[in-house]
Design a protein around this motif. Structure first.
Motif, PDB file in Angstrom:
ATOM      1  N   GLU A  18       0.835  -1.204   0.000  1.00 15.88           N
ATOM      2  CA  GLU A  18       0.000   0.000   0.000  1.00 15.88           C
ATOM      3  C   GLU A  18       0.870   1.255   0.000  1.00 15.88           C
ATOM      4  OE1 GLU A  18      -2.773  -0.273   3.230  1.00 15.88           O
ATOM      5  OE2 GLU A  18      -3.672  -2.100   2.429  1.00 15.88           O
ATOM      6  N   ARG A  31      -7.876   0.386  -2.666  1.00 16.09           N
ATOM      7  CA  ARG A  31      -6.475   0.002  -2.780  1.00 16.09           C
ATOM      8  C   ARG A  31      -6.143  -1.245  -1.971  1.00 16.09           C
ATOM      9  NH1 ARG A  31      -6.951   4.907  -4.815  1.00 16.09           N
ATOM     10  NH2 ARG A  31      -5.194   6.223  -5.340  1.00 16.09           N
ATOM     11  N   TRP A  63      -8.231  -3.110 -10.714  1.00 13.81           N
ATOM     12  CA  TRP A  63      -6.853  -2.663 -10.928  1.00 13.81           C
ATOM     13  C   TRP A  63      -6.155  -3.520 -11.982  1.00 13.81           C
ATOM     14  CZ3 TRP A  63      -5.494   1.940 -10.082  1.00 13.81           C
ATOM     15  CH2 TRP A  63      -5.986   2.661  -9.000  1.00 13.81           C
TER      16      TRP A  63
END
Length: 84
Positions: free
Chosen positions: A10, A45, A56
């Motif tokens: 992250e 995310r 993604w």
């Protein structure tokens, strides 16, 4: 260990990838405009969640295939595309 790996991923996304997305993609996929109903700044995310990870993956696949950015936009520098 899993938490630290996830935290590192992250952090790397936020420091390396997010600025590139803002620079190259936000005009069409950001707060003001959402081409293809895709808003990257709000896309989750947490890649351990299959929905976010799948979206993604689609983004990365379109960049790799040369579909994004579209022909009427400047191409991504090779290193930026690779980082994303």
């Amino acid at each position: 260990a899993l938490w630290s790996t996830r935290a590192l991923a992250e952090d790397e996304f936020e420091t390396k990838v997010a600025p590139l997305l803002k620079q190259h993609c936000a005009a069409c996929h950001g707060e003001d405009e959402q081409e293809g109903e895709l808003r990257l700044d709000e896309l989750g995310r947490d890649f351990s969640k299959s929905i976010a990870a799948g979206r993604w993956r689609d983004v990365a696949d379109r960049i790799r295939a040369g579909e994004m950015p579209p022909e009427d936009e400047p191409p991504l520098p090779r290193e930026d595309a690779k980082a994303i």
